[in-house]
Design an enzyme around this catalytic site. Structure first.
Site, mmCIF file in Angstrom:
data_model
loop_
_atom_site.group_PDB
_atom_site.id
_atom_site.type_symbol
_atom_site.label_atom_id
_atom_site.label_comp_id
_atom_site.label_asym_id
_atom_site.label_seq_id
_atom_site.Cartn_x
_atom_site.Cartn_y
_atom_site.Cartn_z
ATOM 1 N N GLY A 1 45.819 41.904 2.085
ATOM 2 C CA GLY A 1 45.004 43.100 2.333
ATOM 3 C C GLY A 1 44.869 43.969 1.108
ATOM 4 N N CYS A 2 45.957 44.145 0.369
ATOM 5 C CA CYS A 2 45.931 44.992 -0.824
ATOM 6 C C CYS A 2 45.064 44.381 -1.921
ATOM 7 C CB CYS A 2 47.348 45.236 -1.321
ATOM 8 S SG CYS A 2 48.378 46.117 -0.125
ATOM 9 N N THR A 3 45.062 43.058 -2.001
ATOM 10 C CA THR A 3 44.215 42.389 -2.982
ATOM 11 C C THR A 3 42.749 42.572 -2.634
ATOM 12 O OG1 THR A 3 45.934 40.751 -3.457
ATOM 13 C CG2 THR A 3 43.675 40.162 -4.056
#
Length: 195
Positions: free
Chosen positions: A43-45
């Site tokens: 998700g952060c990527t």
């Protein structure tokens, strides 16, 4: 958590380029400050890639984008280089900015209560007032939504209703639907209306 209308807390954090960064470094600019849990996770990527892809559009709207996590500067560099990210990443290992913005606390992960970063975004105007605050962000469509708010004046609009997360996407889909229906109803009139 810091809310819309509040004064944005300042911070002094080291960036992936080794520079110390704070709100005072961006006079006259809107600052999009987003907090995320961990470098190089799915998700952060996706979130970092989406903000990076829209950087030129944010710059044209007079805004800069800063991502903040607890990761080290070295880990930020590896994350940046692995995915060719353009967004500035700030390291907050001591949670100073996290606590100032109220984005570190209890959250649910896979059905369990854990302590961690609550994925959040703040649109901060040139006057350093928070124009819009997002908590428990859903990644997909988020960068587009934030960009739409920045282009519209920094988020002076009312907060979006639950389930209406990505106005930019739905707006983009609407013309395609109406265009597809138009020829079936009156093929001769449709081109005249679009011109």
């Amino acid at each position: 958590m810091v809310n819309a209308g509040d004064r944005a807390p300042d911070f002094s954090l080291e960036s992936d380029s080794g520079k110390t960064v704070g709100l005072a470094d961006f006079p006259g600019k809107t600052v999009v400050l987003y907090f995320y849990p961990k470098d190089d996770t799915p998700g952060c990527t996706r979130e970092a890639q989406a903000f990076s892809a829209a950087l030129r559009a944010f710059a044209e709207a007079g805004a800069v984008v800063l991502g903040v996590s607890r990761d080290s500067v070295e880990r930020h560099r590896k994350f940046r280089d692995k995915y060719d990210l353009g967004v500035t990443l700030l390291s907050d290992p001591d949670l100073a900015a996290h606590n100032a913005y109220g984005v570190y606390g209890e959250k649910s992960m896979y059905g369990k209560k854990v302590m961690g970063t609550i994925r959040s975004t703040f649109i901060i105007g040139p006057d350093r007032a928070v124009k819009h605050a997002f908590s428990a962000v859903k990644v997909d469509g988020h960068a587009d939504e934030v960009l739409a708010l920045v282009r519209g004046g920094g988020g002076r609009e009312a907060p979006p209703a639950p389930g209406a997360r990505a106005p930019a996407k739905s707006a983009a889909k609407a013309p395609a639907k109406s265009a597809a229906k138009a020829p079936a109803k009156s093929a001769a009139k449709a081109p005249a209306k679009t011109r």
